[in-house]
Write a protein that holds these residues in place. Structure first.
Motif, PDB file in Angstrom:
ATOM      1  N   ALA A 132      13.979   7.219   2.790  1.00  0.00           N
ATOM      2  CA  ALA A 132      12.713   7.907   2.526  1.00  0.00           C
ATOM      3  C   ALA A 132      11.519   6.957   2.469  1.00  0.00           C
ATOM      4  N   THR A 133      11.764   5.639   2.544  1.00  0.00           N
ATOM      5  CA  THR A 133      10.687   4.673   2.352  1.00  0.00           C
ATOM      6  C   THR A 133       9.526   4.847   3.328  1.00  0.00           C
ATOM      7  N   PRO A 134       9.753   4.996   4.649  1.00  0.00           N
ATOM      8  CA  PRO A 134       8.610   5.128   5.563  1.00  0.00           C
ATOM      9  C   PRO A 134       7.697   6.303   5.224  1.00  0.00           C
ATOM     10  N   GLN A 135       8.285   7.432   4.847  1.00  0.00           N
ATOM     11  CA  GLN A 135       7.455   8.588   4.526  1.00  0.00           C
ATOM     12  C   GLN A 135       6.788   8.436   3.150  1.00  0.00           C
ATOM     13  N   ALA A 136       7.447   7.701   2.246  1.00  0.00           N
ATOM     14  CA  ALA A 136       6.814   7.405   0.963  1.00  0.00           C
ATOM     15  C   ALA A 136       5.597   6.506   1.166  1.00  0.00           C
ATOM     16  N   VAL A 137       5.684   5.592   2.134  1.00  0.00           N
ATOM     17  CA  VAL A 137       4.533   4.759   2.486  1.00  0.00           C
ATOM     18  C   VAL A 137       3.378   5.635   2.946  1.00  0.00           C
ATOM     19  N   ARG A 138       3.665   6.655   3.728  1.00  0.00           N
ATOM     20  CA  ARG A 138       2.615   7.561   4.205  1.00  0.00           C
ATOM     21  C   ARG A 138       1.966   8.323   3.048  1.00  0.00           C
ATOM     22  N   VAL A 139       2.762   8.678   2.059  1.00  0.00           N
ATOM     23  CA  VAL A 139       2.198   9.361   0.887  1.00  0.00           C
ATOM     24  C   VAL A 139       1.226   8.439   0.160  1.00  0.00           C
ATOM     25  N   LEU A 140       1.611   7.176  -0.018  1.00  0.00           N
ATOM     26  CA  LEU A 140       0.733   6.233  -0.712  1.00  0.00           C
ATOM     27  C   LEU A 140      -0.521   5.942   0.114  1.00  0.00           C
ATOM     28  N   GLU A 141      -0.389   5.918   1.429  1.00  0.00           N
ATOM     29  CA  GLU A 141      -1.581   5.778   2.276  1.00  0.00           C
ATOM     30  C   GLU A 141      -2.515   6.959   2.058  1.00  0.00           C
ATOM     31  N   GLY A 142      -1.930   8.147   2.053  1.00  0.00           N
ATOM     32  CA  GLY A 142      -2.723   9.352   1.844  1.00  0.00           C
ATOM     33  C   GLY A 142      -3.353   9.405   0.465  1.00  0.00           C
ATOM     34  N   ALA A 143      -2.719   8.743  -0.509  1.00  0.00           N
ATOM     35  CA  ALA A 143      -3.242   8.730  -1.870  1.00  0.00           C
ATOM     36  C   ALA A 143      -4.345   7.690  -2.051  1.00  0.00           C
ATOM     37  N   GLY A 144      -4.689   7.002  -0.968  1.00  0.00           N
ATOM     38  CA  GLY A 144      -5.827   6.084  -1.026  1.00  0.00           C
ATOM     39  C   GLY A 144      -5.504   4.652  -1.372  1.00  0.00           C
ATOM     40  N   CYS A 145      -4.221   4.243  -1.289  1.00  0.00           N
ATOM     41  CA  CYS A 145      -3.878   2.849  -1.562  1.00  0.00           C
ATOM     42  C   CYS A 145      -4.404   1.951  -0.437  1.00  0.00           C
ATOM     43  N   ASP A 146      -4.986   0.837  -0.815  1.00  0.00           N
ATOM     44  CA  ASP A 146      -5.480  -0.131   0.165  1.00  0.00           C
ATOM     45  C   ASP A 146      -4.375  -1.066   0.627  1.00  0.00           C
ATOM     46  N   VAL A 147      -3.487  -1.422  -0.301  1.00  0.00           N
ATOM     47  CA  VAL A 147      -2.347  -2.287   0.001  1.00  0.00           C
ATOM     48  C   VAL A 147      -1.096  -1.651  -0.578  1.00  0.00           C
ATOM     49  N   ILE A 148      -0.016  -1.646   0.212  1.00  0.00           N
ATOM     50  CA  ILE A 148       1.267  -1.116  -0.248  1.00  0.00           C
ATOM     51  C   ILE A 148       2.290  -2.232  -0.160  1.00  0.00           C
ATOM     52  N   LEU A 149       2.876  -2.588  -1.293  1.00  0.00           N
ATOM     53  CA  LEU A 149       3.906  -3.616  -1.355  1.00  0.00           C
ATOM     54  C   LEU A 149       5.267  -2.932  -1.368  1.00  0.00           C
ATOM     55  N   VAL A 150       6.137  -3.307  -0.431  1.00  0.00           N
ATOM     56  CA  VAL A 150       7.477  -2.720  -0.349  1.00  0.00           C
ATOM     57  C   VAL A 150       8.489  -3.827  -0.631  1.00  0.00           C
ATOM     58  N   GLU A 151       9.177  -3.703  -1.749  1.00  0.00           N
ATOM     59  CA  GLU A 151      10.164  -4.707  -2.143  1.00  0.00           C
ATOM     60  C   GLU A 151      11.559  -4.185  -1.821  1.00  0.00           C
ATOM     61  N   THR A 152      12.352  -4.971  -1.078  1.00  0.00           N
ATOM     62  CA  THR A 152      13.667  -4.512  -0.654  1.00  0.00           C
ATOM     63  C   THR A 152      14.711  -4.713  -1.732  1.00  0.00           C
ATOM     64  N   VAL A 153      15.901  -4.213  -1.452  1.00  0.00           N
ATOM     65  CA  VAL A 153      17.004  -4.250  -2.414  1.00  0.00           C
ATOM     66  C   VAL A 153      17.326  -5.673  -2.850  1.00  0.00           C
ATOM     67  N   GLY A 154      17.418  -6.581  -1.899  1.00  0.00           N
ATOM     68  CA  GLY A 154      17.789  -7.948  -2.223  1.00  0.00           C
ATOM     69  C   GLY A 154      19.272  -8.192  -2.097  1.00  0.00           C
ATOM     70  N   VAL A 155      19.853  -7.767  -0.965  1.00  0.00           N
ATOM     71  CA  VAL A 155      21.284  -7.963  -0.756  1.00  0.00           C
ATOM     72  C   VAL A 155      21.566  -9.119   0.196  1.00  0.00           C
ATOM     73  N   GLY A 156      20.524  -9.765   0.699  1.00  0.00           N
ATOM     74  CA  GLY A 156      20.753 -10.961   1.499  1.00  0.00           C
ATOM     75  C   GLY A 156      20.515 -10.778   2.976  1.00  0.00           C
ATOM     76  N   GLN A 157      21.522 -11.106   3.794  1.00  0.00           N
ATOM     77  CA  GLN A 157      21.298 -11.304   5.214  1.00  0.00           C
ATOM     78  C   GLN A 157      21.011 -10.036   6.008  1.00  0.00           C
ATOM     79  N   ALA A 158      21.351  -8.869   5.481  1.00  0.00           N
ATOM     80  CA  ALA A 158      21.185  -7.637   6.253  1.00  0.00           C
ATOM     81  C   ALA A 158      19.772  -7.084   6.209  1.00  0.00           C
ATOM     82  N   GLU A 159      18.901  -7.696   5.407  1.00  0.00           N
ATOM     83  CA  GLU A 159      17.609  -7.079   5.128  1.00  0.00           C
ATOM     84  C   GLU A 159      16.545  -7.414   6.159  1.00  0.00           C
TER      85      GLU A 159
END
Length: 322
Positions: free
Chosen positions: A135-162
């Protein structure tokens, strides 16, 4: 009686209007609609479409223990000092047994909970590979629509697959820490290719200079054409708020390069293509699931098992029936 989904669907214009005004509860409800794959989701997406592409999306990835959440927290602080509205999507791993997640990033970012210019949302990966939630890409669109200037997306942190974050972010930060073997892991994982900025966090520890030299040495071996971006390497001690301004400056420099070369538009078109493909594949999987309860798929499977038809032909016939 009207269903709950229908009631929420009728509330969408009101939710979006309030979200645009900075109402955190409305933003939360909209992202919940996204995560739940609610029937009102197409209405949400259509309403948010005119506001797409206005926010700078910055991804943060790296192995567990490198300080992603602390760095994110300090980046929020630095960005707020510039007056930017900031959204944070922090993806936490989900349990393979219960599907639950700790969602601990909100605990680490308590400093900003009272700031109306910051919206923080923890999301469960729900078993999705690549370090992100579906759901992350569409959640980014919601935050864009909510007027965020910068959106920080922090991943799970499982290592090489990210590496999936690179297809979502305008700028990808790869965090490393001394003494964790990250320089070698970067070569093995293909992280070298996705990083726009390397952040050597915990740079006050022994081995930081060696890690810095290793990354610079590997970058020197890479082949780049004229005008291509060379990833920046920045040192930081996020827990002490040291080096964060340098990280922000490196992100800004990359943004300027993206805009001046036309790569920002290219990246966003690639992001849109990936999102469209994911949604289309999701629809196909749902229809395939429906077919398992019908007769078409079992009949084709029986014919393949009998040798009457090959799997490729069966797959083509199945797709034609969708």
């Amino acid at each position: 009686m009207t269903s709950g989904a229908g009631r929420r669907g009728r509330d969408v214009p009101s939710l979006i209007a309030k979200a645009r005004e900075g109402d955190a509860r409305s933003v939360a409800r909209l992202i919940s609609l996204v995560e739940d794959d609610d029937p009102a989701l197409p209405e949400v997406a259509a309403a948010m479409a005119p506001h797409a592409g206005r926010a700078q999306v910055v991804g943060l990835t790296g192995a567990p223990g490198v300080g992603k959440s602390t760095t994110t927290n300090e980046l929020v602080r630095a960005l707020r000092e510039t007056g930017a509205r900031v959204g944070v999507l922090a993806v936490d791993p989900s349990s393979p047994f219960t599907g639950g997640a700790i969602l601990g990033d909100r605990i680490r970012m308590q400093d900003h909970t009272a700031d109306s210019g910051v919206y923080i949302r923890s999301m469960s990966s729900r078993g999705q590979l690549g370090g992100l939630s579906a759901a992350t890409p569409q959640a980014v669109r919601v935050l864009e629509g909510a007027g965020c200037d910068v959106i920080l997306v922090e991943t799970v942190g499982v290592g090489q697959a990210e590496v999936e974050i690179a297809s979502l972010a305008d700028t990808t930060l790869v965090l490393l820490a001394p003494g964790m073997g990250d320089a070698i892991q970067a070569v093995k994982a293909g992280v070298l290719e996705i990083a726009d900025v390397f952040v050597i966090n915990k740079a006050d520890r022994p081995g930081a200079d060696a890690t810095y030299r290793d990354i610079q040495g590997m970058l020197a071996l890479g082949e780049r054409g004229p005008g291509e971006w060379r990833p920046q390497v920045v040192r930081a001690v996020a827990v002490e708020s040291e080096g964060i301004d340098d990280v922000v400056a490196a992100v800004g420099k990359h943004r300027e390069w993206l805009e001046s070369t036309g790569n920002l538009r290219k990246r966003r078109e690639q992001r849109a293509a990936a999102e469209i493909s994911a949604l289309a594949l999701g629809t196909l999987r749902a229809r395939m699931g429906d077919l398992r309860g019908g007769t078409a798929l079992p009949a084709l499977a029986a014919r393949v098992a009998d040798g009457a038809i090959d799997p490729h032909a069966a797959a083509a016939e199945l797709l034609a029936s969708l």
